[in-house]
Design a protein around this motif. Structure first.
Motif, PDB file in Angstrom:
ATOM      1  N   MET A   1       0.839  -1.178   0.000  1.00 22.32           N
ATOM      2  CA  MET A   1       0.000   0.000   0.000  1.00 22.32           C
ATOM      3  C   MET A   1       0.885   1.242   0.000  1.00 22.32           C
ATOM      4  N   ARG A   2       0.509   2.194  -0.832  1.00 24.33           N
ATOM      5  CA  ARG A   2       1.248   3.452  -0.859  1.00 24.33           C
ATOM      6  C   ARG A   2       0.604   4.432   0.121  1.00 24.33           C
ATOM      7  N   ILE A   3       1.461   5.201   0.803  1.00 23.62           N
ATOM      8  CA  ILE A   3       0.990   6.211   1.735  1.00 23.62           C
ATOM      9  C   ILE A   3       1.730   7.517   1.489  1.00 23.62           C
ATOM     10  N   ARG A   4       1.170   8.592   1.996  1.00 27.79           N
ATOM     11  CA  ARG A   4       1.795   9.908   1.906  1.00 27.79           C
ATOM     12  C   ARG A   4       1.887  10.479   3.315  1.00 27.79           C
ATOM     13  N   LEU A   5       3.069  11.032   3.631  1.00 26.21           N
ATOM     14  CA  LEU A   5       3.315  11.666   4.919  1.00 26.21           C
ATOM     15  C   LEU A   5       3.522  13.154   4.669  1.00 26.21           C
ATOM     16  N   THR A   6       2.813  13.995   5.407  1.00 21.85           N
ATOM     17  CA  THR A   6       2.917  15.436   5.232  1.00 21.85           C
ATOM     18  C   THR A   6       3.211  16.091   6.566  1.00 21.85           C
ATOM     19  N   ALA A   7       4.325  16.847   6.604  1.00 26.24           N
ATOM     20  CA  ALA A   7       4.725  17.618   7.786  1.00 26.24           C
ATOM     21  C   ALA A   7       5.058  19.019   7.288  1.00 26.24           C
ATOM     22  N   GLY A   8       4.243  20.006   7.645  1.00 26.12           N
ATOM     23  CA  GLY A   8       4.470  21.352   7.141  1.00 26.12           C
ATOM     24  C   GLY A   8       4.457  21.336   5.622  1.00 26.12           C
ATOM     25  N   GLU A   9       5.525  21.844   5.007  1.00 23.47           N
ATOM     26  CA  GLU A   9       5.652  21.876   3.552  1.00 23.47           C
ATOM     27  C   GLU A   9       6.290  20.603   2.988  1.00 23.47           C
ATOM     28  N   THR A  10       6.686  19.687   3.862  1.00 27.59           N
ATOM     29  CA  THR A  10       7.359  18.456   3.437  1.00 27.59           C
ATOM     30  C   THR A  10       6.334  17.370   3.133  1.00 27.59           C
ATOM     31  N   VAL A  11       6.411  16.806   1.936  1.00 26.54           N
ATOM     32  CA  VAL A  11       5.533  15.709   1.530  1.00 26.54           C
ATOM     33  C   VAL A  11       6.427  14.547   1.107  1.00 26.54           C
ATOM     34  N   LEU A  12       6.217  13.387   1.749  1.00 24.61           N
ATOM     35  CA  LEU A  12       7.023  12.199   1.485  1.00 24.61           C
ATOM     36  C   LEU A  12       6.117  11.043   1.082  1.00 24.61           C
ATOM     37  N   ASP A  13       6.504  10.337   0.036  1.00 26.00           N
ATOM     38  CA  ASP A  13       5.766   9.152  -0.385  1.00 26.00           C
ATOM     39  C   ASP A  13       6.458   7.912   0.162  1.00 26.00           C
ATOM     40  N   ALA A  14       5.655   6.939   0.557  1.00 22.87           N
ATOM     41  CA  ALA A  14       6.189   5.718   1.160  1.00 22.87           C
ATOM     42  C   ALA A  14       5.337   4.530   0.739  1.00 22.87           C
ATOM     43  N   THR A  15       5.877   3.351   0.987  1.00 26.53           N
ATOM     44  CA  THR A  15       5.173   2.098   0.727  1.00 26.53           C
ATOM     45  C   THR A  15       5.169   1.274   2.000  1.00 26.53           C
ATOM     46  N   LEU A  16       3.993   0.778   2.380  1.00 23.16           N
ATOM     47  CA  LEU A  16       3.899  -0.103   3.540  1.00 23.16           C
ATOM     48  C   LEU A  16       4.263  -1.526   3.132  1.00 23.16           C
ATOM     49  N   ASP A  17       4.894  -2.251   4.061  1.00 23.91           N
ATOM     50  CA  ASP A  17       5.226  -3.654   3.849  1.00 23.91           C
ATOM     51  C   ASP A  17       3.954  -4.497   3.907  1.00 23.91           C
ATOM     52  N   ASP A  18       4.064  -5.734   3.468  1.00 24.07           N
ATOM     53  CA  ASP A  18       2.935  -6.660   3.502  1.00 24.07           C
ATOM     54  C   ASP A  18       3.111  -7.596   4.687  1.00 24.07           C
ATOM     55  N   ASN A  19       2.742  -7.095   5.875  1.00 19.96           N
ATOM     56  CA  ASN A  19       2.732  -7.938   7.077  1.00 19.96           C
ATOM     57  C   ASN A  19       1.550  -7.507   7.936  1.00 19.96           C
ATOM     58  N   ALA A  20       1.180  -8.329   8.905  1.00 17.32           N
ATOM     59  CA  ALA A  20      -0.014  -8.073   9.720  1.00 17.32           C
ATOM     60  C   ALA A  20       0.078  -6.751  10.478  1.00 17.32           C
ATOM     61  N   THR A  21       1.261  -6.402  10.946  1.00 14.66           N
ATOM     62  CA  THR A  21       1.427  -5.167  11.702  1.00 14.66           C
ATOM     63  C   THR A  21       1.202  -3.951  10.799  1.00 14.66           C
ATOM     64  N   ALA A  22       1.763  -3.971   9.602  1.00 12.64           N
ATOM     65  CA  ALA A  22       1.582  -2.863   8.657  1.00 12.64           C
ATOM     66  C   ALA A  22       0.128  -2.758   8.203  1.00 12.64           C
ATOM     67  N   ARG A  23      -0.535  -3.890   7.977  1.00 19.75           N
ATOM     68  CA  ARG A  23      -1.948  -3.857   7.576  1.00 19.75           C
ATOM     69  C   ARG A  23      -2.808  -3.274   8.692  1.00 19.75           C
ATOM     70  N   ASP A  24      -2.499  -3.613   9.945  1.00 22.88           N
ATOM     71  CA  ASP A  24      -3.250  -3.054  11.070  1.00 22.88           C
ATOM     72  C   ASP A  24      -3.004  -1.548  11.161  1.00 22.88           C
ATOM     73  N   PHE A  25      -1.753  -1.114  10.940  1.00 17.91           N
ATOM     74  CA  PHE A  25      -1.459   0.315  10.929  1.00 17.91           C
ATOM     75  C   PHE A  25      -2.277   1.017   9.844  1.00 17.91           C
ATOM     76  N   ALA A  26      -2.354   0.429   8.665  1.00 15.21           N
ATOM     77  CA  ALA A  26      -3.111   1.020   7.551  1.00 15.21           C
ATOM     78  C   ALA A  26      -4.575   1.218   7.918  1.00 15.21           C
ATOM     79  N   SER A  27      -5.114   0.350   8.781  1.00 15.74           N
ATOM     80  CA  SER A  27      -6.519   0.480   9.178  1.00 15.74           C
ATOM     81  C   SER A  27      -6.778   1.739  10.007  1.00 15.74           C
ATOM     82  N   LEU A  28      -5.721   2.358  10.544  1.00  9.10           N
ATOM     83  CA  LEU A  28      -5.863   3.588  11.331  1.00  9.10           C
ATOM     84  C   LEU A  28      -5.882   4.846  10.456  1.00  9.10           C
TER      85      LEU A  28
END
Length: 119
Positions: A1-28
C-alpha cells in the motif's frame, strides 16, 4: 500500500510492507500525529492503540524506515542514522519512505504529521 506523509511543507511518499502489523497500521489511516524528536535521528509519536503482531522484530534500521515499537505503542520515522541498535523488544518495520526522509531534520522538537493512504 502506498501512503503519503505530510509535515508542514514536506511531503514524502512511502510504501507499507505486507505484514499483519503494517496492515493493522493502515486500518488507522488517515491519521495526524504530533511527532516528537528522539536522539536527532527519528520522529516518533504514540499511536491510539497497539498494533497486531505479525512483522519480524529487528534491532537495526535504515534511514527512511517507518517502524512500530510495541512498548509505546509508538510509530517512528528514521531520518538519520547514529550507528546505535534498537533495544529489546526491537522494532517492526511497517514500510519505507522512497526518498527525502532527511527533510524531517528541519523540524526541531515537535511537528504535526499527517499520514494517509494514496490511490
Amino acid at each position: 500500500m502506498r501512503i503519503r506523509l505530510t509535515a508542514g511543507e514536506t511531503v514524502l511518499d512511502a510504501t507499507l510492507d505486507d505484514n499483519a502489523t503494517a496492515r493493522d497500521f493502515a486500518s488507522l489511516l488517515p491519521l495526524t500525529l504530533r511527532m516528537n524528536d528522539l536522539f536527532k535521528r527519528e520522529k516518533y509519536a504514540h499511536l491510539p492503540r497497539p498494533l497486531a503482531a505479525g512483522g519480524e522484530p529487528r534491532s537495526s534500521y535504515e534511514i527512511g524506515d517507518i517502524v512500530y515499537w510495541s512498548p509505546g505503542p509508538d510509530i517512528a520515522i528514521f531520518y538519520d542514522h547514529d550507528g546505535q541498535s534498537i533495544p529489546d523488544p526491537g522494532i517492526t518495520v511497517l514500510g519505507q519512505i522512497g526518498s527525502g526522509a532527511e527533510a524531517l531534520k528541519q523540524y526541531e522538537g515537535t511537528v504535526d504529521l499527517t499520514i494517509e493512504a494514496v490511490g
